[in-house]
Design a protein around this motif. Structure first.
Motif, PDB file in Angstrom:
ATOM      1  N   ASN A 137       0.863  -1.161   0.000  1.00 33.62           N
ATOM      2  CA  ASN A 137       0.000   0.000   0.000  1.00 33.62           C
ATOM      3  C   ASN A 137       0.906   1.219   0.000  1.00 33.62           C
ATOM      4  OD1 ASN A 137      -1.658   2.199   0.777  1.00 33.62           O
ATOM      5  ND2 ASN A 137      -3.135   0.784   1.670  1.00 33.62           N
ATOM      6  N   HIS A 138       1.085   1.799  -1.176  1.00 36.19           N
ATOM      7  CA  HIS A 138       2.007   2.917  -1.313  1.00 36.19           C
ATOM      8  C   HIS A 138       1.581   4.115  -0.478  1.00 36.19           C
ATOM      9  CE1 HIS A 138       2.956   0.884  -5.368  1.00 36.19           C
ATOM     10  NE2 HIS A 138       3.811   0.485  -4.456  1.00 36.19           N
ATOM     11  N   GLY A 139       0.271   4.330  -0.359  1.00 33.90           N
ATOM     12  CA  GLY A 139      -0.214   5.447   0.446  1.00 33.90           C
ATOM     13  C   GLY A 139       0.183   5.311   1.907  1.00 33.90           C
ATOM     14  N   VAL A 140       0.038   4.117   2.444  1.00 35.19           N
ATOM     15  CA  VAL A 140       0.429   3.893   3.839  1.00 35.19           C
ATOM     16  C   VAL A 140       1.945   4.031   3.975  1.00 35.19           C
ATOM     17  CG1 VAL A 140       0.492   2.210   5.717  1.00 35.19           C
ATOM     18  CG2 VAL A 140      -1.588   2.472   4.363  1.00 35.19           C
ATOM     19  N   SER A 141       2.687   3.547   2.998  1.00 34.23           N
ATOM     20  CA  SER A 141       4.144   3.713   3.031  1.00 34.23           C
ATOM     21  C   SER A 141       4.512   5.196   3.054  1.00 34.23           C
ATOM     22  CB  SER A 141       4.794   3.032   1.826  1.00 34.23           C
ATOM     23  OG  SER A 141       4.666   1.630   1.926  1.00 34.23           O
ATOM     24  N   LEU A 142       3.772   6.003   2.300  1.00 31.84           N
ATOM     25  CA  LEU A 142       4.027   7.450   2.301  1.00 31.84           C
ATOM     26  C   LEU A 142       3.754   8.033   3.684  1.00 31.84           C
ATOM     27  CD1 LEU A 142       4.716  10.099   0.883  1.00 31.84           C
ATOM     28  CD2 LEU A 142       2.319  10.246   0.172  1.00 31.84           C
ATOM     29  N   ARG A 172       5.850   7.438 -10.138  1.00 31.44           N
ATOM     30  CA  ARG A 172       5.629   8.116  -8.853  1.00 31.44           C
ATOM     31  C   ARG A 172       6.344   7.359  -7.736  1.00 31.44           C
ATOM     32  NH1 ARG A 172      -0.258   9.234  -7.462  1.00 31.44           N
ATOM     33  NH2 ARG A 172       0.107  10.892  -8.964  1.00 31.44           N
ATOM     34  N   LEU A 173       6.234   6.050  -7.753  1.00 36.37           N
ATOM     35  CA  LEU A 173       6.898   5.244  -6.727  1.00 36.37           C
ATOM     36  C   LEU A 173       8.396   5.532  -6.721  1.00 36.37           C
ATOM     37  CD1 LEU A 173       7.028   3.007  -4.599  1.00 36.37           C
ATOM     38  CD2 LEU A 173       7.103   1.354  -6.485  1.00 36.37           C
ATOM     39  N   GLN A 174       9.024   5.532  -7.890  1.00 38.17           N
ATOM     40  CA  GLN A 174      10.463   5.792  -7.991  1.00 38.17           C
ATOM     41  C   GLN A 174      10.800   7.193  -7.497  1.00 38.17           C
ATOM     42  OE1 GLN A 174      13.069   3.545  -9.264  1.00 38.17           O
ATOM     43  NE2 GLN A 174      14.134   5.079  -8.047  1.00 38.17           N
ATOM     44  N   ALA A 175      10.012   8.187  -7.915  1.00 35.46           N
ATOM     45  CA  ALA A 175      10.290   9.574  -7.537  1.00 35.46           C
ATOM     46  C   ALA A 175      10.169   9.784  -6.024  1.00 35.46           C
ATOM     47  CB  ALA A 175       9.341  10.517  -8.280  1.00 35.46           C
ATOM     48  N   VAL A 176       9.131   9.232  -5.429  1.00 36.44           N
ATOM     49  CA  VAL A 176       8.938   9.407  -3.987  1.00 36.44           C
ATOM     50  C   VAL A 176       9.999   8.633  -3.217  1.00 36.44           C
ATOM     51  CG1 VAL A 176       7.349   9.022  -2.060  1.00 36.44           C
ATOM     52  CG2 VAL A 176       6.477   9.931  -4.222  1.00 36.44           C
ATOM     53  N   ALA A 177      10.308   7.425  -3.660  1.00 35.46           N
ATOM     54  CA  ALA A 177      11.368   6.654  -3.009  1.00 35.46           C
ATOM     55  C   ALA A 177      12.697   7.402  -3.089  1.00 35.46           C
ATOM     56  CB  ALA A 177      11.484   5.272  -3.645  1.00 35.46           C
ATOM     57  N   ASP A 178      12.998   7.976  -4.249  1.00 31.65           N
ATOM     58  CA  ASP A 178      14.222   8.767  -4.412  1.00 31.65           C
ATOM     59  C   ASP A 178      14.249   9.945  -3.449  1.00 31.65           C
ATOM     60  OD1 ASP A 178      15.170   7.104  -6.415  1.00 31.65           O
ATOM     61  OD2 ASP A 178      14.615   8.466  -8.059  1.00 31.65           O
ATOM     62  N   PHE A 179      13.115  10.626  -3.309  1.00 32.66           N
ATOM     63  CA  PHE A 179      13.037  11.771  -2.407  1.00 32.66           C
ATOM     64  C   PHE A 179      13.450  11.371  -0.992  1.00 32.66           C
ATOM     65  CE2 PHE A 179      10.769  14.193   0.809  1.00 32.66           C
ATOM     66  CZ  PHE A 179      11.161  15.491   0.506  1.00 32.66           C
ATOM     67  N   PHE A 180      12.994  10.199  -0.560  1.00 26.31           N
ATOM     68  CA  PHE A 180      13.308   9.732   0.793  1.00 26.31           C
ATOM     69  C   PHE A 180      14.639   8.975   0.850  1.00 26.31           C
ATOM     70  CE2 PHE A 180       8.677  10.295   1.240  1.00 26.31           C
ATOM     71  CZ  PHE A 180       8.666  11.098   2.370  1.00 26.31           C
ATOM     72  N   GLY A 181      15.344   8.895  -0.290  1.00 21.07           N
ATOM     73  CA  GLY A 181      16.642   8.231  -0.317  1.00 21.07           C
ATOM     74  C   GLY A 181      16.549   6.727  -0.150  1.00 21.07           C
ATOM     75  N   MET A 182      15.501   6.144  -0.732  1.00 21.96           N
ATOM     76  CA  MET A 182      15.259   4.719  -0.570  1.00 21.96           C
ATOM     77  C   MET A 182      15.129   4.041  -1.922  1.00 21.96           C
ATOM     78  SD  MET A 182      12.332   4.945   2.370  1.00 21.96           S
ATOM     79  CE  MET A 182      12.514   3.263   2.915  1.00 21.96           C
ATOM     80  N   TRP A 183      15.357   2.731  -1.937  1.00 18.21           N
ATOM     81  CA  TRP A 183      15.013   1.931  -3.099  1.00 18.21           C
ATOM     82  C   TRP A 183      13.492   1.797  -3.124  1.00 18.21           C
ATOM     83  CZ3 TRP A 183      18.680   1.017  -6.508  1.00 18.21           C
ATOM     84  CH2 TRP A 183      20.000   0.954  -6.083  1.00 18.21           C
ATOM     85  N   PRO A 184      12.875   1.722  -4.294  1.00 16.53           N
ATOM     86  CA  PRO A 184      11.416   1.561  -4.348  1.00 16.53           C
ATOM     87  C   PRO A 184      10.914   0.357  -3.544  1.00 16.53           C
ATOM     88  CG  PRO A 184      12.255   2.092  -6.522  1.00 16.53           C
ATOM     89  CD  PRO A 184      13.451   1.875  -5.633  1.00 16.53           C
ATOM     90  N   GLU A 185      11.666  -0.727  -3.582  1.00 12.93           N
ATOM     91  CA  GLU A 185      11.247  -1.929  -2.851  1.00 12.93           C
ATOM     92  C   GLU A 185      11.245  -1.686  -1.341  1.00 12.93           C
ATOM     93  OE1 GLU A 185      13.761  -1.821  -5.094  1.00 12.93           O
ATOM     94  OE2 GLU A 185      12.883  -2.904  -6.786  1.00 12.93           O
TER      95      GLU A 185
END
Length: 108
Positions: free
Chosen positions: A17-22, A60-73
């Motif tokens: 759930n990407h929203g919850v991850s956010l 979007r997943l890649q961009a948000v993960a990048d923002f937080f300095g994380m791998w998408p997984e």
């Protein structure tokens, strides 16, 4: 019986759930919707909508993960890890309670 055991042992498909991850990432990093909105050039209400959306597109997943300095997984797994850590905390609290109030495990 064997079929039930076999089904129980099959690996379960993990649903992300990407929203919850956010929401979890925002809490961990102390970042609000307004700051994310500025970074992504959207409104804070758009960020809030992202947080209510279960599945995002890969970009979007890649961009948000990048923002937080994380791998998408790793970003995807935040929601599941947060839940399992929460449940683990509840289990630990229950164990402590049982040990404190039932030190002999019911044996007198």
């Amino acid at each position: 019986m064997l079929r039930a055991v076999t089904e129980a042992l099959k690996p379960k498909k993990v649903e992300y759930n990407h929203g919850v991850s956010l929401k979890v990432a925002k809490a961990i990093f102390g970042i609000g919707s307004a700051e994310l909105a500025r970074e992504f050039g959207v409104t804070p209400s758009a960020i809030d909508k992202w947080a209510r959306t279960k599945k995002w597109n890969k970009e979007r997943l890649q961009a948000v993960a990048d923002f937080f300095g994380m791998w998408p997984e790793s970003f995807e797994d935040l929601a599941n890890r947060a839940l399992s850590e929460s449940v683990q905390g509840d289990c630990n609290a229950l164990i402590e309670h049982l040990v404190e109030y039932h030190p002999n495990n019911g044996k007198e």
